[in-house]
Design a protein around this motif. Sequence first.
Motif, PDB file in Angstrom:
ATOM      1  N   GLU A 122      31.177   2.730   8.833  1.00 18.67           N
ATOM      2  CA  GLU A 122      30.393   1.516   8.629  1.00 18.67           C
ATOM      3  C   GLU A 122      30.725   0.463   9.686  1.00 18.67           C
ATOM      4  N   GLU A 123      32.007   0.326  10.013  1.00 17.36           N
ATOM      5  CA  GLU A 123      32.407  -0.609  11.073  1.00 17.36           C
ATOM      6  C   GLU A 123      31.856  -0.176  12.426  1.00 17.36           C
ATOM      7  N   LEU A 124      31.892   1.109  12.702  1.00 16.88           N
ATOM      8  CA  LEU A 124      31.374   1.603  13.978  1.00 16.88           C
ATOM      9  C   LEU A 124      29.862   1.399  14.062  1.00 16.88           C
TER      10      LEU A 124
ATOM     11  N   GLY B  67      27.708  -6.970   7.862  1.00 19.18           N
ATOM     12  CA  GLY B  67      26.727  -6.068   7.277  1.00 19.18           C
ATOM     13  C   GLY B  67      26.947  -5.930   5.785  1.00 19.18           C
ATOM     14  N   ASN B  68      25.865  -5.696   5.078  1.00 23.07           N
ATOM     15  CA  ASN B  68      25.920  -5.467   3.633  1.00 23.07           C
ATOM     16  C   ASN B  68      25.492  -4.041   3.337  1.00 23.07           C
ATOM     17  N   MET B  69      26.312  -3.369   2.535  1.00 23.66           N
ATOM     18  CA  MET B  69      26.001  -2.010   2.118  1.00 23.66           C
ATOM     19  C   MET B  69      26.085  -1.953   0.603  1.00 23.66           C
ATOM     20  N   GLN B  70      25.147  -1.246  -0.005  1.00 21.98           N
ATOM     21  CA  GLN B  70      25.158  -1.064  -1.459  1.00 21.98           C
ATOM     22  C   GLN B  70      25.312   0.414  -1.762  1.00 21.98           C
ATOM     23  N   THR B  71      26.109   0.703  -2.783  1.00 20.24           N
ATOM     24  CA  THR B  71      26.189   2.078  -3.267  1.00 20.24           C
ATOM     25  C   THR B  71      25.542   2.127  -4.642  1.00 20.24           C
ATOM     26  N   ASP B  72      25.026   3.282  -4.980  1.00 15.97           N
ATOM     27  CA  ASP B  72      24.405   3.437  -6.297  1.00 15.97           C
ATOM     28  C   ASP B  72      25.320   4.267  -7.195  1.00 15.97           C
TER      29      ASP B  72
ATOM     30  N   GLY C 227      21.269  -4.886   5.028  1.00 17.35           N
ATOM     31  CA  GLY C 227      21.026  -5.944   6.003  1.00 17.35           C
ATOM     32  C   GLY C 227      22.239  -6.187   6.870  1.00 17.35           C
ATOM     33  N   VAL C 228      21.974  -6.675   8.060  1.00 14.91           N
ATOM     34  CA  VAL C 228      23.023  -7.041   9.004  1.00 14.91           C
ATOM     35  C   VAL C 228      22.651  -8.387   9.606  1.00 14.91           C
ATOM     36  N   VAL C 229      23.643  -9.253   9.740  1.00 20.62           N
ATOM     37  CA  VAL C 229      23.449 -10.529  10.416  1.00 20.62           C
ATOM     38  C   VAL C 229      24.432 -10.578  11.580  1.00 20.62           C
ATOM     39  N   LEU C 230      23.899 -10.854  12.761  1.00 18.14           N
ATOM     40  CA  LEU C 230      24.715 -11.039  13.952  1.00 18.14           C
ATOM     41  C   LEU C 230      24.938 -12.533  14.132  1.00 18.14           C
ATOM     42  N   TYR C 231      26.154 -12.905  14.522  1.00 18.43           N
ATOM     43  CA  TYR C 231      26.513 -14.307  14.722  1.00 18.43           C
ATOM     44  C   TYR C 231      27.051 -14.507  16.144  1.00 18.43           C
TER      45      TYR C 231
ATOM     46  N   ASN D 292      16.338   1.009   9.097  1.00 19.34           N
ATOM     47  CA  ASN D 292      15.287   0.677   8.128  1.00 19.34           C
ATOM     48  C   ASN D 292      15.661  -0.509   7.239  1.00 19.34           C
ATOM     49  N   PHE D 293      16.438  -1.428   7.791  1.00 19.72           N
ATOM     50  CA  PHE D 293      16.820  -2.641   7.072  1.00 19.72           C
ATOM     51  C   PHE D 293      16.782  -3.788   8.071  1.00 19.72           C
ATOM     52  N   PRO D 294      16.718  -5.021   7.578  1.00 20.75           N
ATOM     53  CA  PRO D 294      16.635  -6.159   8.507  1.00 20.75           C
ATOM     54  C   PRO D 294      17.946  -6.406   9.263  1.00 20.75           C
ATOM     55  N   VAL D 295      17.790  -6.653  10.552  1.00 10.29           N
ATOM     56  CA  VAL D 295      18.894  -7.099  11.398  1.00 10.29           C
ATOM     57  C   VAL D 295      18.472  -8.469  11.919  1.00 10.29           C
ATOM     58  N   THR D 296      19.193  -9.489  11.524  1.00 10.52           N
ATOM     59  CA  THR D 296      18.848 -10.842  11.951  1.00 10.52           C
ATOM     60  C   THR D 296      20.002 -11.402  12.774  1.00 10.52           C
ATOM     61  N   HIS D 297      19.764 -12.543  13.360  1.00 10.45           N
ATOM     62  CA  HIS D 297      20.815 -13.163  14.174  1.00 10.45           C
ATOM     63  C   HIS D 297      20.796 -14.668  13.977  1.00 10.45           C
ATOM     64  N   GLN D 298      21.987 -15.238  14.025  1.00  5.50           N
ATOM     65  CA  GLN D 298      22.168 -16.687  13.922  1.00  5.50           C
ATOM     66  C   GLN D 298      23.045 -17.103  15.103  1.00  5.50           C
TER      67      GLN D 298
END
Length: 164
Positions: A60-62, A95-100, A109-113, A145-151
């Motif tokens: 996940e980090e990679l 990054g946010n990851m959900q498990t079921d 989702g991932v946010v770059l800063y 297939n998830f949003p990657v945004t940046h701030q």
Amino acid sequence: MTHHEHHYQVTVTWTGNLGRGTAGYHAYSRNHKIRAADKPEIPGSSDPAFRGDAERYNPEELFLSSLSACHMLWYLHLCAEAGIEVTDYTDAARGNMQTDPVGSGRFTGVVLYPVVTITNGAKSRLALELHQRAHQYCFIANSVNFPVTHQPEIIVKERISSSR
């Protein structure tokens, strides 16, 4: 426009056989090594939440670092083309990851800063806008297939010219 195909190869080798292989869920380590050509080896494991070694990189980090680095490399390219001198770039990506319940999971989702230092304050607005273009070009962001945004944050440190 001509399409070019690029090929990549890595070797992932499990190094976590503690003597009994996968005889049981607790019988083996999740440690592995990642290699590509003649590059330094990357020590890998799973996230500690999944019985991994916290001192090693997890997938996940990679993955998150791939998104961040791809954006950065495109951004630097676009700044160079636009005549914006970048002297420093740091991104504390999250990054946010959900498990079921069955154990499967996915990034949601991932946010770059990115914090970028440039030398010309007159180009601050363009420097900020180029993050959107970098996002559009990023190979990795275009593959998820998830949003990657940046701030982004732009810091200006004017170059002190020495006149003689």
